[in-house]
Design a protein around this motif. Structure first.
Motif, PDB file in Angstrom:
ATOM      1  N   LYS A 177      -8.569 -16.035  -8.431  1.00  0.00           N
ATOM      2  CA  LYS A 177      -7.113 -16.023  -8.648  1.00  0.00           C
ATOM      3  C   LYS A 177      -6.543 -14.623  -8.432  1.00  0.00           C
ATOM      4  CE  LYS A 177      -6.703 -19.889 -11.910  1.00  0.00           C
ATOM      5  NZ  LYS A 177      -6.379 -20.285 -13.309  1.00  0.00           N
ATOM      6  N   GLY A 178      -7.347 -13.619  -8.805  1.00  0.00           N
ATOM      7  CA  GLY A 178      -6.878 -12.243  -8.675  1.00  0.00           C
ATOM      8  C   GLY A 178      -6.552 -11.872  -7.249  1.00  0.00           C
ATOM      9  N   TYR A 179      -7.416 -12.269  -6.304  1.00  0.00           N
ATOM     10  CA  TYR A 179      -7.094 -11.895  -4.929  1.00  0.00           C
ATOM     11  C   TYR A 179      -6.117 -12.890  -4.283  1.00  0.00           C
ATOM     12  CZ  TYR A 179     -10.660 -15.121  -2.837  1.00  0.00           C
ATOM     13  OH  TYR A 179     -11.417 -16.202  -2.438  1.00  0.00           O
ATOM     14  N   GLU A 180      -6.133 -14.143  -4.707  1.00  0.00           N
ATOM     15  CA  GLU A 180      -5.195 -15.109  -4.127  1.00  0.00           C
ATOM     16  C   GLU A 180      -3.744 -14.738  -4.419  1.00  0.00           C
ATOM     17  OE1 GLU A 180      -6.550 -18.754  -5.804  1.00  0.00           O
ATOM     18  OE2 GLU A 180      -7.964 -19.178  -4.167  1.00  0.00           O
ATOM     19  N   ALA A 181      -3.520 -13.995  -5.498  1.00  0.00           N
ATOM     20  CA  ALA A 181      -2.156 -13.587  -5.860  1.00  0.00           C
ATOM     21  C   ALA A 181      -1.691 -12.343  -5.119  1.00  0.00           C
ATOM     22  CB  ALA A 181      -2.092 -13.329  -7.373  1.00  0.00           C
ATOM     23  N   MET A 182      -2.578 -11.742  -4.294  1.00  0.00           N
ATOM     24  CA  MET A 182      -2.289 -10.416  -3.756  1.00  0.00           C
ATOM     25  C   MET A 182      -1.869 -10.397  -2.293  1.00  0.00           C
ATOM     26  SD  MET A 182      -2.647  -8.427  -6.316  1.00  0.00           S
ATOM     27  CE  MET A 182      -2.605  -6.853  -5.494  1.00  0.00           C
ATOM     28  N   PHE A 183      -1.875 -11.515  -1.606  1.00  0.00           N
ATOM     29  CA  PHE A 183      -1.658 -11.479  -0.163  1.00  0.00           C
ATOM     30  C   PHE A 183      -0.292 -10.882   0.202  1.00  0.00           C
ATOM     31  CE2 PHE A 183      -5.155 -14.391  -0.522  1.00  0.00           C
ATOM     32  CZ  PHE A 183      -5.888 -14.189   0.636  1.00  0.00           C
ATOM     33  N   ASP A 184       0.757 -11.315  -0.455  1.00  0.00           N
ATOM     34  CA  ASP A 184       2.084 -10.762  -0.154  1.00  0.00           C
ATOM     35  C   ASP A 184       2.149  -9.282  -0.506  1.00  0.00           C
ATOM     36  OD1 ASP A 184       2.967 -13.201   0.771  1.00  0.00           O
ATOM     37  OD2 ASP A 184       3.964 -13.763  -1.096  1.00  0.00           O
ATOM     38  N   PHE A 185       1.523  -8.907  -1.616  1.00  0.00           N
ATOM     39  CA  PHE A 185       1.508  -7.500  -2.014  1.00  0.00           C
ATOM     40  C   PHE A 185       0.792  -6.652  -0.972  1.00  0.00           C
ATOM     41  CE2 PHE A 185      -1.038  -4.083  -3.852  1.00  0.00           C
ATOM     42  CZ  PHE A 185      -0.044  -3.274  -4.386  1.00  0.00           C
ATOM     43  N   TRP A 186      -0.390  -7.108  -0.509  1.00  0.00           N
ATOM     44  CA  TRP A 186      -1.140  -6.334   0.483  1.00  0.00           C
ATOM     45  C   TRP A 186      -0.309  -6.113   1.742  1.00  0.00           C
ATOM     46  CZ3 TRP A 186      -5.838 -10.011  -0.309  1.00  0.00           C
ATOM     47  CH2 TRP A 186      -6.619  -9.544  -1.375  1.00  0.00           C
ATOM     48  N   ARG A 187       0.362  -7.157   2.199  1.00  0.00           N
ATOM     49  CA  ARG A 187       1.141  -7.035   3.429  1.00  0.00           C
ATOM     50  C   ARG A 187       2.346  -6.117   3.219  1.00  0.00           C
ATOM     51  NH1 ARG A 187       0.491 -13.511   4.317  1.00  0.00           N
ATOM     52  NH2 ARG A 187      -1.697 -13.434   4.972  1.00  0.00           N
ATOM     53  N   ALA A 188       2.962  -6.217   2.029  1.00  0.00           N
ATOM     54  CA  ALA A 188       4.082  -5.321   1.731  1.00  0.00           C
ATOM     55  C   ALA A 188       3.613  -3.869   1.673  1.00  0.00           C
ATOM     56  CB  ALA A 188       4.738  -5.725   0.410  1.00  0.00           C
ATOM     57  N   LEU A 189       2.454  -3.640   1.063  1.00  0.00           N
ATOM     58  CA  LEU A 189       1.896  -2.285   0.981  1.00  0.00           C
ATOM     59  C   LEU A 189       1.581  -1.759   2.374  1.00  0.00           C
ATOM     60  CD1 LEU A 189       0.821   0.016  -0.832  1.00  0.00           C
ATOM     61  CD2 LEU A 189      -1.382  -1.169  -0.860  1.00  0.00           C
ATOM     62  N   HIS A 190       1.011  -2.622   3.205  1.00  0.00           N
ATOM     63  CA  HIS A 190       0.690  -2.241   4.584  1.00  0.00           C
ATOM     64  C   HIS A 190       1.960  -1.808   5.321  1.00  0.00           C
ATOM     65  CE1 HIS A 190      -1.623  -2.351   8.330  1.00  0.00           C
ATOM     66  NE2 HIS A 190      -0.648  -3.051   8.876  1.00  0.00           N
TER      67      HIS A 190
END
Length: 520
Positions: free
Chosen positions: A501-514
């Motif tokens: 669940k921890g990484y499934e919640a992060m996809f939008d965050f990772w792309r925004a950070l990128h």
């Protein structure tokens, strides 16, 4: 003197190894030479092709320095190497450009486009392999768009082992494992014109080399290669499968009657299962690889998380930075530091922190593909120690293994473990509990080179079949079975869904950070 030795050549990303074995499978000697990689703009990772061949020849000469009369005693040489990537050569057999490695991230956006518009899914149904930036397919598309002059000069698109095989024998070839998971149909074991059309690469079909099975076909060492390596002209040379399949062979995955698994904890994490029926092959969510084995009606399901020991190396590097800043002599050596951290991690409380092991800049490729994925610690408090962090990194490798086996729809009866981190009893104990399966260490250190040599043994008729050579070479090298700890199994069973669940919640965050970092 009789030809009583087989040489397995394993050209890894950073180290090239040549290992001499008796025809019965006993290791006689090992030589190694480091190879260099270069990080370039836009996430590129390259290797000089000539330097890689020079280092390979040097490795074989050094092996000759260790083994008396090696040249006359060598019955055959077999070559494997790092997978994926793009090694372009012209009509004269000269490099067109530096090789693109499997670590290269430049094709990430192209892969995202193909996966998003449905092309990736159509290709996946044919190759059995999910598109990711490591693949030669995306890299060739990038070159077609941005450096078409390089493709115009090229005569052949090789992988690493194929390039070395060309230098050894003069033959332009590849093996069915890499050929089919990149551009082929895993069912027919032939290149697929449909895949090339979907990739818009039909115009460069001529760059794809002929496929040869190293258990059936052998080239011969050329006079020039003999001079450079110290071996005899005419020595038989087998082109073995890609390195992960050779390691799987050397580690004991090829056991047709039992559902074993094989995990390699090297720079990346590789997790494999065997299929003995094409209809049993699991295709799920455009992730993983389906690899053709050099045996009839046999395939391997392969799922790889991009970073395994790279995460451990990262944490060790940070420890060394701090020690170096305060201690004039830099403190303990790296091996002593790793031993200390390993010991203290074994004593740490399970699950004090959760770590996602996406430390490499190319992101993740299994069991999901996301070039923007980044590592992270979750659950930090003021009571968390540095050794808790180390344990969290170890636990992440266990959770990543479980994630990959579940994506392969495989519940192994036992897991054969190879790779550097598998030597840690702490790491083995954690992984066994995280996956809830017994583990068995492969005590042979050079499983990849052994797998390559086993291919040559079949080609020469020393062994009648792959199954026979596995029984003779692998079974004596398997360590004791280590059962999972029931208490740890329960603890990790509760934590694994949280990890996911921890990484499934992060996809939008990772792309925004990128995006906020300007694509870095």
């Amino acid at each position: 003197m009789a030809a009583d030795l087989l040489i397995g050549l394993d050209a890894g990303t950073s180290v090239i190894k040549a290992v001499a074995f008796t025809v019965e499978g006993e290791q006689v000697a090992c030589a190694s030479v480091k190879n260099r990689i270069a990080h370039v703009a836009q996430g590129g990772v390259e290797q000089d092709m000539d330097e890689t061949w020079t280092a390979t020849a040097q490795t074989l000469r050094q092996l000759g320095d260790q083994v008396p009369d090696l040249a006359r005693r060598t019955a055959a040489l077999s070559v494997t190497g790092q997978g994926d990537g793009t090694w372009l050569a012209d009509a004269a057999g000269r490099p067109v450009a530096p090789a693109w490695l499997w670590l290269d991230a430049r094709a990430g956006q192209i892969v995202e486009e193909l996966r998003r518009d449905g092309t990736g899914e159509r290709i996946f149904r044919i190759t059995g392999t999910g598109l990711n930036p490591s693949n030669q397919s995306g890299q060739l598309i990038w070159l077609k768009r941005h450096r078409p002059e390089l493709l115009a000069r090229a005569a052949t698109a090789f992988h690493c082992k194929d390039w070395l095989y060309l230098n050894l024998t003069g033959e332009r070839a590849t093996d069915p494992s890499e050929a089919n998971f990149t551009f082929g149909d895993f069912r027919t074991r032939q290149y697929s014109d449909e895949v090339l059309a979907l990739l818009d690469l039909a115009a460069i079909r001529h760059l794809l080399p002929e496929q040869v099975d190293g258990t059936r076909h052998q080239g011969r060492l050329t006079a020039e290669a003999a001079r450079e390596t110290g071996l005899l002209e005419g020595t038989p040379v087998s082109l073995a499968p890609v390195d992960v399949l050779c390691t799987a062979l050397g580690a004991g995955l090829y056991e047709p009657d039992r559902p074993v698994g094989c995990t390699i904890l090297g720079s990346t994490g590789a997790h494999m299962r065997l299929y003995r029926n094409v209809d049993a092959v699991r295709l799920r969510n455009q992730v993983g690889y389906t690899m053709v084995m050099p045996a009839p009606d046999t395939w391997v399901g392969f799922m790889s998380n991009m970073s395994a020991t790279l995460n451990i190396d990262w944490l060790l590097d940070r420890a060394e930075e701090v020690l170096g800043a305060f201690l004039p002599d830099g403190g303990p050596g790296r091996e002593d530091l790793l031993a200390l951290m390993d010991r203290r991690a074994a004593e740490a409380e399970p699950g004090r922190v959760l770590f996602h092991p996406f430390i490499y800049e190319a992101g993740e490729r299994g069991p999901f593909v996301e070039p923007c994925a980044r590592a992270q610690f979750l659950g930090l408090t003021s009571r968390v120690t540095f050794f808790d962090l180390m344990r969290g990194v170890y636990e992440s490798l266990g959770f990543a293994a479980r994630d990959c086996y579940e994506a392969l729809d495989h519940a192994p009866c036992e897991i054969r473990l190879a790779g550097g981190a598998a030597r840690s009893s702490t790491c083995r104990r954690i992984l066994a509990a995280a996956v809830n399966a017994p583990v068995r260490l492969v005590e042979r250190e050079e499983a990849g080179a052994a797998g390559a040599a086993m291919v040559a043994a079949v080609a020469l008729g020393i062994a009648p079949s792959l199954e026979a050579v596995c029984r003779a070479w692998v079974e004596p090298s398997l360590g004791a079975l280590e059962a999972p700890d029931p208490e740890l199994v329960a603890a990790y069973g509760a934590l694994f869904p949280v990890y996911r669940k921890g990484y499934e919640a992060m996809f939008d965050f990772w792309r925004a950070l990128h995006g906020a970092r300007g694509g870095r």
